[in-house]
Motif scaffolding. Structure first.
Motif, short mmCIF file in Angstrom:
data_model
loop_
_atom_site.label_atom_id
_atom_site.label_comp_id
_atom_site.label_asym_id
_atom_site.label_seq_id
_atom_site.Cartn_x
_atom_site.Cartn_y
_atom_site.Cartn_z
N ARG A 1 1.83 10.92 3.88
CA ARG A 1 0.65 11.89 3.76
C ARG A 1 1.30 13.03 3.14
O ARG A 1 2.23 13.77 3.26
CB ARG A 1 0.05 12.31 5.02
CG ARG A 1 -0.56 10.92 6.00
CD ARG A 1 -0.74 11.56 7.09
NE ARG A 1 -2.03 12.43 7.04
CZ ARG A 1 -2.21 13.17 8.31
NH1 ARG A 1 -1.85 13.11 9.43
NH2 ARG A 1 -3.49 13.95 8.30
N ASP B 1 -7.19 19.61 2.52
CA ASP B 1 -7.14 18.21 1.70
C ASP B 1 -6.03 17.25 2.20
O ASP B 1 -4.65 17.86 2.45
CB ASP B 1 -6.72 18.78 0.14
CG ASP B 1 -7.81 19.67 -0.56
OD1 ASP B 1 -8.73 19.04 -1.04
OD2 ASP B 1 -7.61 20.98 -0.45
N ASP B 2 -6.32 16.09 2.44
CA ASP B 2 -5.41 15.13 2.81
C ASP B 2 -5.44 13.91 2.15
O ASP B 2 -6.33 13.20 1.81
CB ASP B 2 -6.08 14.94 4.35
CG ASP B 2 -4.85 13.81 5.09
OD1 ASP B 2 -3.88 13.46 4.53
OD2 ASP B 2 -5.05 13.66 6.23
N HIS B 3 -3.98 13.57 1.64
CA HIS B 3 -3.78 12.12 0.88
C HIS B 3 -3.06 11.46 1.72
O HIS B 3 -1.79 11.82 2.15
CB HIS B 3 -3.28 12.74 -0.32
CG HIS B 3 -2.93 11.51 -1.39
ND1 HIS B 3 -4.02 10.73 -2.34
CD2 HIS B 3 -1.99 10.62 -1.39
CE1 HIS B 3 -3.36 9.86 -2.73
NE2 HIS B 3 -1.93 9.51 -2.30
N GLU B 4 -3.79 10.18 1.81
CA GLU B 4 -2.70 9.31 2.67
C GLU B 4 -2.77 7.94 2.12
O GLU B 4 -3.61 7.59 1.09
CB GLU B 4 -3.37 8.97 4.14
CG GLU B 4 -3.77 10.21 5.06
CD GLU B 4 -4.61 9.55 6.12
OE1 GLU B 4 -3.78 8.88 7.05
OE2 GLU B 4 -5.76 9.98 6.13
N ARG C 1 -4.85 3.60 -0.49
CA ARG C 1 -5.06 5.20 0.00
C ARG C 1 -6.47 5.65 0.46
O ARG C 1 -7.46 4.71 0.46
CB ARG C 1 -4.77 5.87 -1.47
CG ARG C 1 -5.97 5.63 -2.34
CD ARG C 1 -5.55 6.56 -3.81
NE ARG C 1 -6.74 6.21 -4.75
CZ ARG C 1 -7.96 6.97 -4.67
NH1 ARG C 1 -8.20 7.92 -3.74
NH2 ARG C 1 -8.71 6.97 -5.37
N ARG C 2 -6.31 6.99 1.13
CA ARG C 2 -7.41 7.45 1.74
C ARG C 2 -7.31 9.15 1.21
O ARG C 2 -6.36 9.56 1.74
CB ARG C 2 -7.73 7.38 3.12
CG ARG C 2 -8.75 8.15 3.71
CD ARG C 2 -8.89 7.91 5.11
NE ARG C 2 -9.82 8.83 5.67
CZ ARG C 2 -10.99 8.55 6.34
NH1 ARG C 2 -11.42 7.16 6.05
NH2 ARG C 2 -11.79 9.25 6.66
N GLU C 3 -8.38 9.74 0.54
CA GLU C 3 -8.33 11.11 0.54
C GLU C 3 -9.45 11.78 0.88
O GLU C 3 -10.69 11.18 0.96
CB GLU C 3 -8.36 11.48 -1.13
CG GLU C 3 -7.14 11.07 -1.89
CD GLU C 3 -7.24 11.39 -3.21
OE1 GLU C 3 -7.30 12.57 -3.61
OE2 GLU C 3 -6.85 10.35 -4.07
N THR C 4 -9.34 12.81 1.59
CA THR C 4 -10.07 13.69 2.35
C THR C 4 -10.09 15.09 1.92
O THR C 4 -9.18 15.70 1.84
CB THR C 4 -10.07 13.59 3.77
OG1 THR C 4 -10.18 12.31 4.34
CG2 THR C 4 -11.11 14.49 4.52
N SER C 5 -11.43 15.71 1.43
CA SER C 5 -11.45 17.12 1.18
C SER C 5 -12.49 17.70 1.78
O SER C 5 -13.71 17.39 1.79
CB SER C 5 -11.49 17.31 -0.41
OG SER C 5 -11.28 18.58 -0.88
N THR D 1 -11.78 6.29 -0.85
CA THR D 1 -10.69 5.30 -0.51
C THR D 1 -10.55 4.49 -1.75
O THR D 1 -11.40 4.41 -2.44
CB THR D 1 -10.94 4.48 0.76
OG1 THR D 1 -12.32 4.05 0.39
CG2 THR D 1 -11.51 5.45 1.90
N ARG E 1 -16.64 7.67 -3.71
CA ARG E 1 -16.67 9.06 -2.83
C ARG E 1 -17.98 9.40 -2.03
O ARG E 1 -19.01 9.40 -2.56
CB ARG E 1 -16.44 9.88 -4.01
CG ARG E 1 -16.04 11.47 -3.18
CD ARG E 1 -15.84 12.42 -4.19
NE ARG E 1 -14.32 12.23 -4.41
CZ ARG E 1 -13.92 13.26 -5.73
NH1 ARG E 1 -14.64 14.30 -6.19
NH2 ARG E 1 -12.69 12.78 -6.02
#
Length: 245
Positions: A159, A178-181, A189-193, A205, A216
């Motif tokens: 992460r 902002d989170d990149h997993e 992967r999963r990105e959250t902003s 995702t 998105r």
């Protein structure tokens, strides 16, 4: 059998685990002076100044400071008989913000929780051994703190979490997240902003194996929350109020 047991333990003690592993030396955080003539005067005995970022944090034209302090206690460097370094440094960090005032500085923030204390020896340093790159003050008076999670054993998850704060509404308010997993095995992967000022957020995702990004999904935070840094706590445990998949 011993290796399997260690891997299970590591998975259970990943950075987002709330429980402190048994046997970790206890830590008492010292008070930080309310005012000081010099930045170094905010560093308590038994601690060192690991990094100082300078820039404007409030509305005046003076250069303020955001400090990363790290405890220097040899008792917190523990013997490790499993994976990772033989000598594991569990000394914690804390963030201190100071506003420049006439004749010196005034303490504006002390936070012990956002940057987690090292607890599991197979994890990289959460600031990637580079606090100057992880902790920044930007020209718009915002502050960013970037945390990194990567394990050499026991977990495929990695992460990168970036928090953005600005001093307003009486505190250092969370204005961006902002989170990149990513799973290093499946490459999923999963990105959250999240923009806390507009109240808008998106989640995306997909897979690192495919060039095309996944869908998105946008959502709105209702009402727009005011989250101060003290309410965030451990940066890996915090999850914004965004709709789950």
């Amino acid at each position: 059998m011993r290796t399997c047991a260690v891997l299970v333990l590591v998975a259970a003690l990943a950075p987002d685990a709330s429980a402190q592993p048994p046997g970790l030396p206890p830590v008492a955080y010292p008070p930080i002076p309310e005012v000081a003539q010099r930045i170094v005067d905010f560093v308590p005995a038994g601690w060192r100044l690991e990094h100082a970022a300078h820039g404007r944090l409030d509305a005046d034209d003076r250069d303020d400071a955001l400090l990363v302090l790290r405890m220097e206690n040899h008792g917190n460097i523990v013997q490790n008989e499993g994976f990772g370094p033989d000598r594991f440094d569990t000394n914690p960090r804390m963030l201190v913000a100071a506003f420049a005032v006439e004749g010196g500085y005034r303490r504006a923030l002390v936070d012990h929780a956002l940057i987690p204390r090292p607890e599991v020896p197979v994890f990289d340093d959460y600031l990637q051994d580079d606090p100057a790159a992880a902790i920044e003050i930007h020209p718009n008076r915002s502050v960013s703190v970037r945390l990194h999670s990567w394990a050499s054993a026991g977990s495929w998850q990695t992460r990168q979490v970036r928090f953005t704060f600005r001093h307003q509404d009486g505190c250092f308010r969370l204005v961006g997240y902002d989170d990149h997993e990513m799973h290093r095995g499946s490459m999923e992967r999963r990105e959250t902003s999240v923009n806390y000022l507009t109240g808008r957020a998106w989640v995306e995702t997909g897979s690192m194996e495919h060039a095309a990004a996944g869908p998105r999904r946008w959502s709105r935070l209702d009402p727009n929350p005011v989250v101060c840094i003290g309410e965030v706590g451990n940066g890996f445990e915090y999850r914004p109020p965004v709709e789950a998949d």
